[in-house]
Design a protein around this motif. Structure first.
Motif, mmCIF file in Angstrom:
data_model
loop_
_atom_site.group_PDB
_atom_site.id
_atom_site.type_symbol
_atom_site.label_atom_id
_atom_site.label_comp_id
_atom_site.label_asym_id
_atom_site.label_seq_id
_atom_site.Cartn_x
_atom_site.Cartn_y
_atom_site.Cartn_z
ATOM 1 N N LYS A 244 21.411 2.733 -1.160
ATOM 2 C CA LYS A 244 20.345 1.765 -1.114
ATOM 3 C C LYS A 244 18.992 2.468 -1.112
ATOM 4 O O LYS A 244 18.815 3.451 -0.412
ATOM 5 C CB LYS A 244 20.506 0.969 0.181
ATOM 6 C CG LYS A 244 20.037 -0.431 0.136
ATOM 7 C CD LYS A 244 20.671 -1.164 1.292
ATOM 8 C CE LYS A 244 19.662 -1.877 2.133
ATOM 9 N NZ LYS A 244 20.249 -2.534 3.262
ATOM 10 N N PRO A 245 18.024 1.989 -1.872
ATOM 11 C CA PRO A 245 16.712 2.633 -1.836
ATOM 12 C C PRO A 245 16.066 2.434 -0.470
ATOM 13 O O PRO A 245 16.188 1.379 0.134
ATOM 14 C CB PRO A 245 15.904 1.919 -2.915
ATOM 15 C CG PRO A 245 16.727 0.790 -3.405
ATOM 16 C CD PRO A 245 18.088 0.914 -2.838
ATOM 17 N N ARG A 246 15.400 3.465 0.006
ATOM 18 C CA ARG A 246 14.763 3.419 1.307
ATOM 19 C C ARG A 246 13.286 3.115 1.102
ATOM 20 O O ARG A 246 12.619 3.755 0.300
ATOM 21 C CB ARG A 246 14.917 4.762 2.012
ATOM 22 C CG ARG A 246 14.435 4.741 3.420
ATOM 23 C CD ARG A 246 14.772 5.958 4.219
ATOM 24 N NE ARG A 246 14.951 7.165 3.436
ATOM 25 C CZ ARG A 246 15.050 8.365 3.951
ATOM 26 N NH1 ARG A 246 15.001 8.525 5.244
ATOM 27 N NH2 ARG A 246 15.214 9.421 3.201
ATOM 28 N N VAL A 247 12.783 2.149 1.858
ATOM 29 C CA VAL A 247 11.387 1.781 1.748
ATOM 30 C C VAL A 247 10.621 2.563 2.808
ATOM 31 O O VAL A 247 10.942 2.492 3.989
ATOM 32 C CB VAL A 247 11.196 0.263 1.960
ATOM 33 C CG1 VAL A 247 9.728 -0.106 1.910
ATOM 34 C CG2 VAL A 247 12.006 -0.508 0.953
ATOM 35 N N THR A 248 9.626 3.297 2.369
ATOM 36 C CA THR A 248 8.812 4.063 3.296
ATOM 37 C C THR A 248 7.681 3.174 3.795
ATOM 38 O O THR A 248 6.939 2.616 2.985
ATOM 39 C CB THR A 248 8.220 5.301 2.591
ATOM 40 O OG1 THR A 248 9.282 6.039 2.007
ATOM 41 C CG2 THR A 248 7.481 6.176 3.576
ATOM 42 N N PRO A 249 7.543 3.020 5.125
ATOM 43 C CA PRO A 249 6.471 2.165 5.628
ATOM 44 C C PRO A 249 5.105 2.775 5.328
ATOM 45 O O PRO A 249 4.950 3.986 5.308
ATOM 46 C CB PRO A 249 6.725 2.095 7.130
ATOM 47 C CG PRO A 249 7.678 3.179 7.444
ATOM 48 C CD PRO A 249 8.365 3.572 6.179
ATOM 49 N N SER A 250 4.125 1.928 5.113
ATOM 50 C CA SER A 250 2.772 2.401 4.833
ATOM 51 C C SER A 250 2.133 2.930 6.115
ATOM 52 O O SER A 250 2.645 2.716 7.223
ATOM 53 C CB SER A 250 1.932 1.267 4.271
ATOM 54 O OG SER A 250 1.709 0.288 5.278
ATOM 55 N N PHE A 251 0.997 3.551 5.963
ATOM 56 C CA PHE A 251 0.280 4.086 7.118
ATOM 57 C C PHE A 251 -0.089 2.967 8.083
ATOM 58 O O PHE A 251 0.046 3.118 9.300
ATOM 59 C CB PHE A 251 -0.969 4.838 6.657
ATOM 60 C CG PHE A 251 -1.820 5.316 7.788
ATOM 61 C CD1 PHE A 251 -1.442 6.425 8.518
ATOM 62 C CD2 PHE A 251 -2.982 4.655 8.139
ATOM 63 C CE1 PHE A 251 -2.212 6.864 9.581
ATOM 64 C CE2 PHE A 251 -3.754 5.088 9.195
ATOM 65 C CZ PHE A 251 -3.371 6.207 9.922
ATOM 66 N N GLU A 252 -0.545 1.859 7.550
ATOM 67 C CA GLU A 252 -0.942 0.734 8.392
ATOM 68 C C GLU A 252 0.244 0.210 9.197
ATOM 69 O O GLU A 252 0.111 -0.134 10.370
ATOM 70 C CB GLU A 252 -1.550 -0.398 7.546
ATOM 71 C CG GLU A 252 -2.937 -0.100 7.005
ATOM 72 C CD GLU A 252 -2.920 0.833 5.793
ATOM 73 O OE1 GLU A 252 -1.851 0.961 5.149
ATOM 74 O OE2 GLU A 252 -3.959 1.433 5.502
#
Length: 153
Positions: A112-120
């Motif tokens: 599954k592709p992993r979503v990297t959280p944004s800085f915010e």
């Protein structure tokens, strides 16, 4: 037979101090075995290992210009050659392990592709966690002091 650095000699302990032992070498010369060179382990009291009159095998560590001779008992002892460590297992090749696919941002191999959280997102999560911790600490501290509204007198 001259005394040279690296040679092993037999000697007799003639004196013991808190920092080492004096050893009489052939040809009537005297050298010092520093306490750190007596054994492979930490030596708190040299008197536990050596006595005046003991015959010891020493290795000449250095001979200074002023005639001082540095000796070592622990270096004079031949240690068995340590076995080498077994070789590390080889790593799997790049095609065997899932590596990030830089173009799509996901992983190869059906995972599954992993979503990297944004800085915010990371910052808001940090602030939320910090507030929760501070609230917990304040509650614990206030309960030890008598809580809110407690009269001091």
């Amino acid at each position: 037979m001259s005394i040279e650095a690296g040679s092993k000699l037999q000697g007799k302990v003639t004196g013991i101090t808190h920092f080492g032992a004096f050893v009489e070498l052939p040809e009537g010369k005297t050298g010092l075995v520093h306490i750190s060179e007596v054994a492979d382990h930490y030596v708190k009291d040299i008197n536990e290992l050596l006595k005046v009159g003991d015959e010891v095998t020493v290795k000449v560590v250095n001979v200074e210009n002023d005639g001082k001779i540095g000796l070592s008992i622990r270096k004079a002892i031949d240690k068995p050659v340590e076995e080498k460590r077994p070789p590390r297992p080889s790593r799997p090749s790049q095609s065997d392990s899932p590596r990030p696919n830089r173009q799509s941002g996901g992983f190869r191999g059906g995972s599954k592709p992993r979503v990297t959280p944004s800085f915010e997102d990371k910052m808001s999560r940090f602030l939320k966690d910090s507030e929760e911790r501070l609230t917990t600490i304040k509650r614990q501290t206030e309960s030890k002091r008598g809580g809110r509204g407690a009269k001091r007198g």
